[in-house]
Design a protein around this motif. Structure first.
Motif, PDB file in Angstrom:
ATOM      1  N   LYS A 103    -128.942  55.458 -84.736  1.00 20.59           N
ATOM      2  CA  LYS A 103    -130.161  55.804 -83.999  1.00 20.59           C
ATOM      3  C   LYS A 103    -131.392  55.223 -84.689  1.00 20.59           C
ATOM      4  O   LYS A 103    -132.307  54.728 -84.022  1.00 20.59           O
ATOM      5  CB  LYS A 103    -130.282  57.325 -83.889  1.00 20.59           C
ATOM      6  CG  LYS A 103    -129.286  57.943 -82.929  1.00 20.59           C
ATOM      7  CD  LYS A 103    -129.477  59.451 -82.842  1.00 20.59           C
ATOM      8  CE  LYS A 103    -128.515  60.082 -81.840  1.00 20.59           C
ATOM      9  NZ  LYS A 103    -128.683  61.554 -81.771  1.00 20.59           N
ATOM     10  N   GLN A 105    -131.475  52.548 -86.676  1.00 22.16           N
ATOM     11  CA  GLN A 105    -131.462  51.095 -86.478  1.00 22.16           C
ATOM     12  C   GLN A 105    -131.882  50.733 -85.057  1.00 22.16           C
ATOM     13  O   GLN A 105    -132.600  49.750 -84.840  1.00 22.16           O
ATOM     14  CB  GLN A 105    -130.062  50.542 -86.762  1.00 22.16           C
ATOM     15  CG  GLN A 105    -129.671  50.597 -88.228  1.00 22.16           C
ATOM     16  CD  GLN A 105    -128.242  50.145 -88.466  1.00 22.16           C
ATOM     17  OE1 GLN A 105    -127.525  49.808 -87.531  1.00 22.16           O
ATOM     18  NE2 GLN A 105    -127.815  50.129 -89.720  1.00 22.16           N
ATOM     19  N   LEU A 106    -131.450  51.538 -84.083  1.00 28.46           N
ATOM     20  CA  LEU A 106    -131.837  51.288 -82.694  1.00 28.46           C
ATOM     21  C   LEU A 106    -133.337  51.453 -82.512  1.00 28.46           C
ATOM     22  O   LEU A 106    -133.981  50.641 -81.835  1.00 28.46           O
ATOM     23  CB  LEU A 106    -131.077  52.252 -81.770  1.00 28.46           C
ATOM     24  CG  LEU A 106    -131.290  52.079 -80.270  1.00 28.46           C
ATOM     25  CD1 LEU A 106    -130.840  50.684 -79.830  1.00 28.46           C
ATOM     26  CD2 LEU A 106    -130.547  53.142 -79.489  1.00 28.46           C
ATOM     27  N   ALA A 107    -133.898  52.505 -83.145  1.00 25.49           N
ATOM     28  CA  ALA A 107    -135.343  52.708 -83.061  1.00 25.49           C
ATOM     29  C   ALA A 107    -136.089  51.555 -83.728  1.00 25.49           C
ATOM     30  O   ALA A 107    -137.101  51.060 -83.199  1.00 25.49           O
ATOM     31  CB  ALA A 107    -135.716  54.043 -83.714  1.00 25.49           C
ATOM     32  N   ASP A 108    -135.581  51.101 -84.891  1.00 23.54           N
ATOM     33  CA  ASP A 108    -136.214  49.961 -85.571  1.00 23.54           C
ATOM     34  C   ASP A 108    -136.136  48.700 -84.708  1.00 23.54           C
ATOM     35  O   ASP A 108    -137.097  47.924 -84.633  1.00 23.54           O
ATOM     36  CB  ASP A 108    -135.526  49.707 -86.925  1.00 23.54           C
ATOM     37  CG  ASP A 108    -135.822  50.816 -87.923  1.00 23.54           C
ATOM     38  OD1 ASP A 108    -136.811  51.555 -87.710  1.00 23.54           O
ATOM     39  OD2 ASP A 108    -135.073  50.952 -88.908  1.00 23.54           O
ATOM     40  N   ALA A 109    -134.970  48.496 -84.082  1.00 25.97           N
ATOM     41  CA  ALA A 109    -134.810  47.309 -83.233  1.00 25.97           C
ATOM     42  C   ALA A 109    -135.772  47.354 -82.051  1.00 25.97           C
ATOM     43  O   ALA A 109    -136.383  46.340 -81.685  1.00 25.97           O
ATOM     44  CB  ALA A 109    -133.366  47.213 -82.728  1.00 25.97           C
ATOM     45  N   LYS A 110    -135.935  48.545 -81.454  1.00 32.46           N
ATOM     46  CA  LYS A 110    -136.877  48.679 -80.340  1.00 32.46           C
ATOM     47  C   LYS A 110    -138.304  48.410 -80.801  1.00 32.46           C
ATOM     48  O   LYS A 110    -139.070  47.725 -80.110  1.00 32.46           O
ATOM     49  CB  LYS A 110    -136.772  50.079 -79.738  1.00 32.46           C
ATOM     50  CG  LYS A 110    -135.501  50.313 -78.930  1.00 32.46           C
ATOM     51  CD  LYS A 110    -135.492  51.700 -78.325  1.00 32.46           C
ATOM     52  CE  LYS A 110    -134.240  51.931 -77.483  1.00 32.46           C
ATOM     53  NZ  LYS A 110    -134.197  53.286 -76.903  1.00 32.46           N
ATOM     54  N   ALA A 111    -138.651  48.961 -81.981  1.00 37.87           N
ATOM     55  CA  ALA A 111    -140.001  48.737 -82.507  1.00 37.87           C
ATOM     56  C   ALA A 111    -140.231  47.255 -82.802  1.00 37.87           C
ATOM     57  O   ALA A 111    -141.292  46.699 -82.473  1.00 37.87           O
ATOM     58  CB  ALA A 111    -140.203  49.578 -83.777  1.00 37.87           C
ATOM     59  N   GLN A 112    -139.239  46.611 -83.422  1.00 40.59           N
ATOM     60  CA  GLN A 112    -139.369  45.174 -83.719  1.00 40.59           C
ATOM     61  C   GLN A 112    -139.463  44.354 -82.437  1.00 40.59           C
ATOM     62  O   GLN A 112    -140.239  43.394 -82.359  1.00 40.59           O
ATOM     63  CB  GLN A 112    -138.177  44.709 -84.553  1.00 40.59           C
ATOM     64  CG  GLN A 112    -138.182  45.255 -85.968  1.00 40.59           C
ATOM     65  CD  GLN A 112    -136.968  44.809 -86.763  1.00 40.59           C
ATOM     66  OE1 GLN A 112    -136.132  44.051 -86.266  1.00 40.59           O
ATOM     67  NE2 GLN A 112    -136.848  45.274 -87.995  1.00 40.59           N
ATOM     68  N   SER A 113    -138.670  44.733 -81.423  1.00 34.97           N
ATOM     69  CA  SER A 113    -138.719  44.019 -80.153  1.00 34.97           C
ATOM     70  C   SER A 113    -140.094  44.159 -79.509  1.00 34.97           C
ATOM     71  O   SER A 113    -140.669  43.182 -79.023  1.00 34.97           O
ATOM     72  CB  SER A 113    -137.639  44.577 -79.216  1.00 34.97           C
ATOM     73  OG  SER A 113    -137.722  43.957 -77.954  1.00 34.97           O
ATOM     74  N   ALA A 114    -140.630  45.383 -79.535  1.00 38.50           N
ATOM     75  CA  ALA A 114    -141.964  45.593 -78.971  1.00 38.50           C
ATOM     76  C   ALA A 114    -143.014  44.807 -79.743  1.00 38.50           C
ATOM     77  O   ALA A 114    -143.938  44.216 -79.160  1.00 38.50           O
ATOM     78  CB  ALA A 114    -142.295  47.083 -78.989  1.00 38.50           C
ATOM     79  N   GLN A 115    -142.859  44.761 -81.081  1.00 36.91           N
ATOM     80  CA  GLN A 115    -143.810  44.009 -81.904  1.00 36.91           C
ATOM     81  C   GLN A 115    -143.724  42.517 -81.613  1.00 36.91           C
ATOM     82  O   GLN A 115    -144.741  41.817 -81.538  1.00 36.91           O
ATOM     83  CB  GLN A 115    -143.539  44.285 -83.392  1.00 36.91           C
ATOM     84  CG  GLN A 115    -144.533  43.644 -84.336  1.00 36.91           C
ATOM     85  CD  GLN A 115    -145.928  44.197 -84.155  1.00 36.91           C
ATOM     86  OE1 GLN A 115    -146.103  45.379 -83.896  1.00 36.91           O
ATOM     87  NE2 GLN A 115    -146.936  43.347 -84.277  1.00 36.91           N
TER      88      GLN A 115
END
Length: 203
Positions: A103, A105-115
């Motif tokens: 969870k 890592q998924l949140a980090d991936a979403k944040a990185q994708s948004a960034q």
């Protein structure tokens, strides 16, 4: 669990004693015709005591050799169950930890994708603004150069026109006067005409 097993063994021992007693009583029942009254129920001591001794010996042997084996099996079973429960708890904890990491890592991936999307959008806006500014600057430069070129051509055309008109005017004047003008007179008339033409253009 051991307490339950002890109770079961105690019950089994009592049942064995009862069975031995009945076994000892059977020969007495066989000769019941020789006894009367309460004596029929009392076993013959000559048979009961040896059987009781044999039963006690068997019980001691069972307690000494059989019980450790049973106790070992029970202990091993308990250990196996405890280890299985422990492994199950550890597996559950590991699964929960893995799920939490997933969870995160998924949140980090979403944040990185948004960034990344935001950075790409900002970069696109910056590139667009830069291209627009360069295009505007180039257009302004081209317009300025065109104005300069037009102004230069205009001045050149005016100068050529003035020179041509001056030559024609001097030629016409010479014909009207009927005399040929000297070079100095010719130059003087041209200069005066150019000055007058320039003042007219200025007005």
């Amino acid at each position: 669990m051991k307490a339950k097993l002890n109770k079961k063994l105690a019950k089994a021992g009592a049942a064995a004693v009862a069975a031995a007693s009945l076994a000892c009583a059977f020969p007495t029942l066989a000769f019941a015709s020789e006894k009367e009254g309460i004596a029929v129920l009392i076993p013959d001591m000559n048979e009961f005591i040896p059987m009781l001794v044999i039963f006690i010996i068997l019980l001691i042997i069972l307690a000494k050799f059989g019980w450790p084996v049973i106790d070992g099996i029970i202990t091993k079973r308990e250990t196996t169950i405890k280890e299985a429960l422990k492994k199950s708890e550890e597996a559950q904890i590991e699964a929960e930890r893995t799920l939490a990491e997933y969870k995160e890592q998924l949140a980090d991936a979403k944040a990185q994708s948004a960034q990344i999307v935001a950075d790409a959008r900002a970069t696109g806006e910056a590139v667009k603004a830069d291209i627009t500014a360069k295009a505007q600057a180039e257009a302004a430069d081209m317009i300025a150069k065109a104005k300069v070129a037009i102004e230069a051509e205009k001045k050149q055309a005016q100068a050529e026109l003035q020179a041509s008109v001056a030559d024609i005017s001097v030629d016409v004047a010479a014909r009207l006067i009927g005399e040929e003008l000297t070079e100095g007179e010719h130059r003087s008339i041209i200069e005066r005409y150019v000055k007058e033409a320039g003042s007219f253009n200025a007005n």
